[in-house]
Design an enzyme around this catalytic site. Structure first.
Site, PDB file in Angstrom:
ATOM      1  N   GLN A 210      -5.506  -5.997 -43.529  1.00 38.36           N
ATOM      2  CA  GLN A 210      -4.457  -5.036 -43.679  1.00 38.36           C
ATOM      3  C   GLN A 210      -4.129  -3.969 -42.529  1.00 38.36           C
ATOM      4  OE1 GLN A 210      -4.159  -2.916 -47.631  1.00 38.36           O
ATOM      5  NE2 GLN A 210      -4.780  -1.168 -46.625  1.00 38.36           N
TER       6      GLN A 210
ATOM      7  N   LYS B 246      -1.387  -4.302 -39.502  1.00 42.68           N
ATOM      8  CA  LYS B 246       0.102  -4.160 -39.750  1.00 42.68           C
ATOM      9  C   LYS B 246       0.566  -2.824 -38.814  1.00 42.68           C
ATOM     10  CE  LYS B 246      -0.047  -4.166 -44.215  1.00 42.68           C
ATOM     11  NZ  LYS B 246       0.178  -4.349 -45.768  1.00 42.68           N
TER      12      LYS B 246
ATOM     13  N   SER C 212      12.893  21.715 -16.967  1.00 47.81           N
ATOM     14  CA  SER C 212      11.643  22.557 -17.030  1.00 47.81           C
ATOM     15  C   SER C 212      11.820  23.999 -17.677  1.00 47.81           C
ATOM     16  CB  SER C 212      10.965  22.690 -15.750  1.00 47.81           C
ATOM     17  OG  SER C 212      10.005  23.692 -15.505  1.00 47.81           O
TER      18      SER C 212
ATOM     19  N   HIS D  33       0.720  -1.259  -0.101  1.00 49.99           N
ATOM     20  CA  HIS D  33       0.032  -0.051  -0.170  1.00 49.99           C
ATOM     21  C   HIS D  33       0.874   1.359  -0.038  1.00 49.99           C
ATOM     22  CE1 HIS D  33      -3.433  -2.496   1.519  1.00 49.99           C
ATOM     23  NE2 HIS D  33      -2.584  -3.171   1.925  1.00 49.99           N
TER      24      HIS D  33
HETATM   25  N1  ARG Z   1      -2.079  -4.730 -48.414  1.00 47.50           N
HETATM   26  C1  ARG Z   1      -2.625  -5.935 -48.221  1.00 47.50           C
HETATM   27  C2  ARG Z   1      -2.715  -6.394 -46.912  1.00 47.50           C
HETATM   28  O1  ARG Z   1      -2.035  -5.863 -45.867  1.00 47.50           O
HETATM   29  C3  ARG Z   1      -1.897  -7.075 -49.033  1.00 47.50           C
HETATM   30  C4  ARG Z   1      -2.740  -8.246 -49.526  1.00 47.50           C
HETATM   31  C5  ARG Z   1      -3.713  -7.784 -50.588  1.00 47.50           C
HETATM   32  N2  ARG Z   1      -4.605  -8.791 -51.005  1.00 47.50           N
HETATM   33  C6  ARG Z   1      -5.782  -8.363 -51.422  1.00 47.50           C
HETATM   34  N3  ARG Z   1      -6.378  -9.499 -52.075  1.00 47.50           N
HETATM   35  N4  ARG Z   1      -6.069  -7.205 -51.887  1.00 47.50           N
HETATM   36  O2  ARG Z   1      -3.296  -7.097 -46.437  1.00 47.50           O
END
Ligand code: ARG
Length: 462
Positions: free
Chosen positions: A330, A333, A285, A163
């Site tokens: 997509q 990513k 600061s 605590h």
């Molecule tokens: N930019 C797409 C992704 O990251 C690549 C694959 C695209 N495939 C498609 N069938 N449009 O998923």
């Protein structure tokens, strides 16, 4: 009504504004995948050249030419000179366009038996494999320095808190050792994610295979994967969930760093003064000349939220998707790459902070008020046969009488395994050594396979 601004891409005609919408952030994320895309293409082309098809899709010398051009693209990519245009849509079409521009029909042949769906899947697995092995190394490095510090400060008393209140005698060494162990647990999670990732999706094409006898085992071996993904549909469906697994594992590492950061911030405020952060990690600061602010630690703590949220984001993206490729994938990513970048950056920053910490042993000792020994006193009374509850009541009713003790002696009495007087650091060091040698040999084998595939030293490309 027909849209006015039709843009011709390699694989279809799209309204210009909508093309930009579908590409989204891919020009940035895919620029990170240039190298992986080239490596995956090299393996695919070698595999195609070895198929028992007459005439061969690629001859030996054609394979050589394709690989030389792929190497040139990789070098351009490293130098920031390889451009993916909006019209390309993604890295896959950009690499194919360059190969076709330089090599004509050879470039037009590389996509035989492949889809962008298995191509992006292999790119991401190659990227993740490299990044996770570096991340594993970074964690091992940090655990190593935490264990060094645990050893160095194993006899440096520090008040243990619950605590946030002073609770029991402890050591600074225990603090270091506990985080070393937490990260060793997290290394096991990273390793599990690494092993799941270490399977080759190539040959899946759009998720249903192709009417050719592609050698999926060969292409997996060429790329240094442990094996091909078993079924072609899973190779495509795994996307997103795999990123979630990786981000979950990295998120757990970040949870450790985030709590370490909070402790370090607290221990280094002037009122505590247990530790002093290295100067180069503190910002000033704009108005208060005396300030030394722990911004780096605060950002590690805050960015932990990004990694945890990224894991949720990618899982939410794939939750409820029908099987097979969907463009939704997509969008996984960016959170993956952001999570990797944050985790690795935070690990490097934390390692440098740990290495540069200055410890003020007097301030640590100064925090030992006598009541930190209250439980020790109650336990001392039980040694004469008094029931613990009775001893507890007596000490509590006369707290001012608890005498200060020697903190180090109190720590030494805590002798059960893992307690401050008996940290068993060799056990933790043994765990570290085992995972470290696994990481090292896996990384060497991976790079050796890529070097053999490309005919150069990898990662140097020389
Ligand atoms: N930019 C797409 C992704 O990251 C690549 C694959 C695209 N495939 C498609 N069938 N449009 O998923």
């Amino acid at each position: 009504m027909r849209a006015g601004n039709i843009r011709r891409t390699v694989v279809g005609d799209v309204d210009g504004e909508l093309l930009a919408f579908t590409v989204g952030n891919d020009l940035q994320t895919d620029s990170v995948l240039v190298e992986a895309d080239c490596i995956g293409t090299a393996a695919h082309v070698v595999m195609l050249s070895r198929l028992a098809i007459q005439p061969h899709i690629f001859t030996q010398s054609e394979v050589h030419r394709v690989i030389q051009e792929l190497l040139a693209i990789m070098r351009d990519g490293r130098a920031g000179r390889f451009r993916i245009r909006l019209r390309d849509q993604d890295v896959h079409m950009a690499v194919e366009r360059r190969l076709t521009r330089k090599l004509g029909d050879l470039g037009r042949r590389v996509h035989t038996g492949r889809s962008r769906n298995d191509q992006v899947a292999v790119d991401l697995r190659l990227y993740s494999k490299e990044q996770m092995s570096r991340c594993l190394e970074d964690v091992c490095g940090l655990v190593g320095s935490l264990l060094d510090s645990a050893r160095r400060y194993r006899r440096t008393p520090m008040v243990g808190r619950t605590h946030m209140q002073p609770a029991m005698p402890s050591t600074l060494g225990l603090w270091f050792a506990a985080f070393a162990e937490e990260l060793l647990d997290d290394l096991a999670g990273l390793r599990a994610a690494y092993e799941l990732n270490d399977q080759c999706p190539l040959g899946a094409a759009a998720g249903y295979g192709v009417p050719m006898g592609l050698d999926r085992k060969l292409v997996s071996d060429l790329l240094g994967f442990s094996r091909p993904v078993g079924t072609v549909l899973h190779a495509i469906n795994a996307r997103g969930k795999l990123e979630g697994t990786i981000l979950d594992a990295m998120g757990r590492v970040m949870l450790a760093l985030s709590r370490m950061a909070s402790d370090l911030i607290l221990f280094s405020i002037p009122e505590f003064g247990y530790l002093r952060l290295p100067d180069e990690f503190c910002t000033g600061s704009s108005i208060m000349p005396q300030k030394r602010n722990p911004d780096v630690l605060e950002l590690i703590r805050a960015r932990t939220a990004n990694v945890l949220a990224g894991a949720l984001q990618v899982k939410e993206t794939v939750r409820g998707l029908p099987s097979g490729y969907q463009r939704d994938l997509q969008e996984t990513k960016e959170p993956l790459m952001r999570g990797v970048e944050i985790t690795r950056g935070s690990l490097r920053a934390m390692s440098r902070i740990i290495a540069g910490l200055e410890v003020d042993a007097d301030a640590l000792r100064g925090a030992f008020r006598p009541d930190v020994f209250a439980a020790d006193e109650a336990l001392r009374l039980t040694a004469g046969g008094m029931p613990f509850r009775e001893a507890y009541r007596r000490v509590r009713s006369d707290l001012e009488k608890v005498a200060a003790r020697d903190a180090l002696a109190a720590v030494a009495q805590r002798s059960s395994s893992g307690a401050p007087g008996n940290l068993r650091l060799a056990d933790l060091r043994g765990r570290l050594n085992r995972i470290e040698s696994w990481v090292k040999s896996g990384r060497a084998a991976f790079h050796k396979a890529l070097g053999r595939l490309l005919g150069v030293e990898y990662p140097e490309l020389s």
